[in-house]
Structures are given as structure tokens and as C-alpha cells.
Design an enzyme around this catalytic site. Structure first.
Site, PDB file in Angstrom:
ATOM      1  N   HIS A 101       0.889  -1.167   0.000  1.00 54.61           N
ATOM      2  CA  HIS A 101       0.000   0.000   0.000  1.00 54.61           C
ATOM      3  C   HIS A 101       0.934   1.226   0.000  1.00 54.61           C
ATOM      4  O   HIS A 101       2.008   1.186   0.612  1.00 54.61           O
ATOM      5  CB  HIS A 101      -0.819   0.134   1.282  1.00 54.61           C
ATOM      6  N   ASP A 104       2.239   2.092   3.371  1.00 54.37           N
ATOM      7  CA  ASP A 104       3.203   1.153   3.972  1.00 54.37           C
ATOM      8  C   ASP A 104       4.618   1.637   3.679  1.00 54.37           C
ATOM      9  O   ASP A 104       5.521   1.506   4.497  1.00 54.37           O
ATOM     10  CB  ASP A 104       3.138  -0.244   3.320  1.00 54.37           C
ATOM     11  N   ASP A 307     -10.698 -11.491  11.479  1.00 48.62           N
ATOM     12  CA  ASP A 307      -9.693 -11.648  10.432  1.00 48.62           C
ATOM     13  C   ASP A 307      -8.321 -11.821  11.083  1.00 48.62           C
ATOM     14  O   ASP A 307      -7.623 -10.835  11.322  1.00 48.62           O
ATOM     15  CB  ASP A 307      -9.746 -10.378   9.568  1.00 48.62           C
ATOM     16  N   ASP A 339      -1.042 -12.360   2.683  1.00 52.56           N
ATOM     17  CA  ASP A 339      -1.670 -11.322   3.506  1.00 52.56           C
ATOM     18  C   ASP A 339      -1.804 -11.916   4.910  1.00 52.56           C
ATOM     19  O   ASP A 339      -2.903 -12.181   5.396  1.00 52.56           O
ATOM     20  CB  ASP A 339      -3.026 -10.921   2.916  1.00 52.56           C
TER      21      ASP A 339
HETATM   22  C1  XUL Z   1      -7.686  -6.338   4.890  1.00 47.04           C
HETATM   23  C2  XUL Z   1      -6.901  -6.834   3.745  1.00 47.04           C
HETATM   24  C3  XUL Z   1      -6.020  -5.842   3.067  1.00 47.04           C
HETATM   25  C4  XUL Z   1      -5.982  -5.993   1.586  1.00 47.04           C
HETATM   26  C5  XUL Z   1      -5.196  -4.918   0.901  1.00 47.04           C
HETATM   27  O1  XUL Z   1      -8.444  -7.287   5.512  1.00 47.04           O
HETATM   28  O2  XUL Z   1      -6.959  -7.987   3.398  1.00 47.04           O
HETATM   29  O3  XUL Z   1      -4.744  -5.958   3.599  1.00 47.04           O
HETATM   30  O4  XUL Z   1      -5.444  -7.215   1.211  1.00 47.04           O
HETATM   31  O5  XUL Z   1      -5.670  -3.643   1.165  1.00 47.04           O
HETATM   32 CO    CO Z   2      -6.150  -9.156   1.852  1.00 43.97          CO
END
Ligand code: XUL
Ligand code: CO
Length: 436
Positions: A101, A104, A307, A339
Site C-alpha cells: 500500500h 506502507d 480476520d 496477507d
Molecule cells: C484487509 C486486507 C487488506 C488488503 C489490501 O483485511 O486484506 O490488507 O489485502 O488492502
Molecule cells: Co487481503
């Protein structure tokens, strides 16, 4: 001395290895189904969880828990240090891709102009490092959810100035993603959703979001970016109701705004399970609807409803989704981004390496199982056989547009009386287990 420079360079040692920092399944150059494992999986390290997250959780106040030199000091110097450390880590691990991002990589400035300038400086440096190391960009994205201006959404904010700000941010990161040769550009709908209908005009927000996405598509074509645009579905968190709930919801949204041929999905395992679906359901749906883009490889925790973004560690659980992906022909622009983050008590630099090694080994092993299952053809044949009637005359007449009247006449005149047949679920489950 960089944090990761002392770590060993990870190599493939095979399933018998007991070395905790070696690959046991990910033999990057092993050829399966005509391509190497690295070409099939296209694995990527994500910048945010690995280098930006400081180990905070909602109960930790103040300073980051992890001791990283780039969590303190002058922001640009710290960001440079972080970039150096990240590329050292990529070098140790040897995966082909990374993802980021904007926020980041570089700090947020006092104005957007200042933020752009800082990002430019850091991404110039990243471009040189990518050239030196050969590490490529799987995708770039803009953070439209951390700054307080976005607390009521970005594109779906009640204030058009916030929409405009988000548009300016995406324009800049999309152009950078293009310049860095990114394979995709991701839009996760950060805070595009709502907490309560008492203050929300849902239909207006959807139109705003549709317009936003159309503007991103227009700009992509204008600058000649040939990578894929990807929406990342998620049902909830941070808002109670996220608009991009799941792949099917995203498809309906794209259809409504005429964008179904322009945008695909980036499916995250943990988001799929939060939406009440299996990961394989989401992958199969994306393949069926022509939306298959890329995957965020992580996992949730069956006992926790949020999550957790953990590294995958159960290869058996991933085989059905990878089998669906292989049957679809695999990735085109997509890949597998981790991720995922280590747990907050995993303080050592080697823990981050171990998390990635376990994750990539799990994916590689699942892929090898799914490829063997695919090559045997047994599951594919069983499914084809189940639908064989549709290749016959009646099936073809129905799909060709037979009316209710015609079908009624046919059943009555021929005395059709179809008999139930077994779905053979247990036999098929046993069949899959032969390959895992
Ligand atoms: C949030 C998520 C993010 C996206 C990118 O839950 O998964 O990190 O992958 O913005
Ligand atoms: Co993600």
C-alpha cells in the site's frame, strides 16, 4: 547491520529435511503441469503485515511491541531503513514478488502533495532495488482506510471532498504500479460499507462507489496499464456491512455498473470464511463468473470470528480451491500474496521467515496434491459423468430455449419419470484423500 542480513538464505531441502528454515515442498524450479512451481504460485511477500505492523492489538496501547529500528526516528529515514530491511528479507526468502500500500512504503505528509513527494522518493528507491534483485510487483494499492478522513468511507463517504481525495491517491498509486511493472492493481474496500442505516443512504453510496471504480478503469486505460484491476471482497470489518461482501456480491455490483469485463477479484482465504463460504466456493464462483484474478493466502481460526490473517499451515484444506484454480487454467496476472502476519509473541526476525516458509510450503504441497488429482482426471470425470444427460438431446433442447409448454408436452408424451442417482459424496471425499 540490517535486521534480516544474519538470517540464512532459504533453500529447498526436500520433505525429509528437519531444518526449520528450509523449504520442504517449495522447490521453485520443479516443473508440474508444464510450468515451475514458482510460475504457478507466483508467491508474494506483503509489506504491511511483515514490515509495518508493530504487534499491536486492540488491547495494546502506545508503542509498537516489536523492536524495529524503523519504528522510530525521522519518518523518511525510517521509511528508507524499512525498505532496505524488506528487500534484505525478500533476498533471504527468494520469492519472486512483493505487494504494497502507498502508506506502507512512505509516511503520510501534511498535504497530499507532500505525501506524493515522499512516496515518489521511496518508490524510486524501490524501483532500483527491484531492478537489482529481480523481485517483481504482484500488486500495488492505496490505503484508503487508515487516515481519519476516511473513517466514513472513501468513495462511499458522505463528503465528495473525501471521494476526490481518494481518487487523487488511487491515481498516483495506479501510475506507480504501472511504472513498476505491477501485474495487478488491488482495491480492497477498506471502509466502503456502513455501521448503521440510521445515517446511511445506501443507494447513493453504491452509485458513488460505481462511479469511483469506473473512473479507475478509465484511468487505467488512459495510462496504458495492462495489469488487472482487482476488488478484494470482505464481508465485514472494519465496518459492520462491507459492500464487497463476497465474490457473488461483487459480480452483481460490477454488472450493475457495467464493469464486469474490466475488474476481477482478489480472493482472500480469511475473508471467504468470514463471509460464511469456503475458500473453494469463492474460487469456484470467481472462475465460473470470469472474475478469477489473484489470491491472498492466509487463514482464519475456526474458533475466532475475525480476520486473524495467519499463515496457511494446512495443505489439505487448500486442495479443493487449488484444484478448481488448476481446472480453470491457473493464474493469468494473479498470484498468491501472503496477507498474513506472525503472532504478536513471535518477536524474532527468524519468526517472520518461518511464517513465510511454512506458508509457501503449505501452498506448494497443496498445489502438488491438486495437480496430481487434476492429472488423474478421476474427479473431473465423476463430475462430467454426473451431468452427462445435458449433452443428450433433451439437455440440448432445454439449453437451446425450450419453453415450459414444449417441456410439459415432452414429459407427458414420453412419460418421463427420472430416477434419483447417488451424489457419491463419500466416495469422492475418499478419492480426494488418496491425493493428499
Ligand atoms: C484487509 C486486507 C487488506 C488488503 C489490501 O483485511 O486484506 O490488507 O489485502 O488492502
Ligand atoms: Co487481503
Amino acid at each position: 547491520m540490517s535486521l534480516y542480513a544474519d538470517l540464512p538464505r532459504v533453500t529447498y531441502e526436500g520433505p525429509e529435511s528437519t531444518n526449520p528454515l528450509a523449504f520442504r515442498w517449495y522447490d521453485a524450479n520443479r516443473v508440474v503441469l508444464g510450468k515451475t512451481l514458482a510460475e504457478h504460485l507466483r508467491p508474494a511477500v506483503c509489506y504491511w503485515h511483515s514490515f509495518c505492523w508493530g504487534g499491536q492489538d486492540p488491547f495494546a496501547l502506545g508503542q509498537p511491541l516489536f523492536e524495529r529500528a524503523w519504528f522510530q526516528g525521522e519518518p523518511m529515514a525510517a521509511a528508507r531503513l524499512k525498505l532496505d530491511a524488506a528487500f534484505d528479507f525478500f533476498d533471504r526468502l527468494g520469492l519472486p514478488f512483493w505487494c504494497f500500500h502507498d502508506r506502507d512504503v512512505a509516511p503520510e505528509g501534511a498535504t497530499l502533495r507532500e505525501s506524493h513527494a515522499m512516496l515518489d522518493t521511496l518508490l524510486e528507491k524501490a524501483a532500483r532495488k527491484m531492478e537489482d534483485t529481480g523481485v517483481r510487483l504482484l500488486w500495488g494499492t492505496a490505503n484508503l482506510f487508515s487516515h481519519p478522513r476516511y473513517m466514513g468511507g472513501a468513495a462511499t463517504n458522505p463528503d465528495p471532498e473525501v471521494f476526490a481525495h481518494a481518487a487523487a491517491q488511487v491515481k498516483h498509486v495506479l501510475e506507480w504500479t504501472h511504472r513498476l511493472g505491477g501485474a495487478n492493481y488491488v482495491l480492497w474496500g477498506g471502509r466502503e460499507g456502513y455501521e448503521t442505516l440510521l445515517n446511511t443512504d445506501l443507494s447513493r453510496e453504491l452509485d458513488q462507489y460505481g462511479r469511483f471504480l469506473a473512473a479507475v478503469v478509465e484511468h487505467k486505460h488512459k495510462i496504458g496499464f495492462t495489469g488487472a484491476l482487482l476488488i478484494e471482497p470482505k464481508p465485514k470489518e472494519p465496518t459492520k456491512h462491507q459492500y464487497d461482501f463476497d465474490t457473488a456480491t461483487v459480480y452483481g455490483f460490477l454488472k450493475r455498473y457495467g464493469l464486469e469485463h474490466e475488474v476481477k477479484v482478489n480472493i482472500e482465504v480469511n475473508h471467504a470464511t468470514l463471509s460464511g463460504h469456503s475458500f473453494e466456493h469463492e474460487v469456484a464462483t470467481a472462475c465460473a463468473l470470469g472474475l478469477m484474478g489473484s489470491l491472498d493466502a492466509n487463514r482464519g481460526d475456526e474458533q475466532l470470528g475475525w480476520d486473524t490473517d495467519q499463515f496457511p499451515n494446512n495443505h489439505v484444506a487448500l486442495v479443493p480451491a487449488l484444484h478448481a484454480l488448476i481446472a480453470h487454467g491457473g493464474f493469468s496476472s494473479g498470484g498468491m500474496n501472503f496477507d498474513a502476519r506472525v503472532r504478536r509473541q513471535s518477536l524474532d526476525p527468524a519468526d517472520l521467515l518461518a511464517g513465510h516458509i511454512g506458508g509457501i510450503d503449505t501452498l506448494a504441497r497443496a498445489f502438488l496434491c491438486a495437480a496430481a488429482l487434476h492429472e488423474s482426471g478421476e474427479l473431473t470425470q465423476a463430475v462430467q459423468q454426473r451431468y452427462a444427460g445435458w449433452n443428450g438431446a433433451l439437455g440440448q433442447r432445454i439449453l437451446g430455449g425450450a419453453s415450459l409448454q414444449a417441456l410439459s408436452d415432452e414429459v407427458l408424451s414420453r412419460g418421463l419419470d427420472p430416477r434419483p442417482v447417488s451424489g457419491r459424496q463419500e466416495r469422492l471425499e475418499n478419492l480426494v484423500n488418496r491425493f493428499v
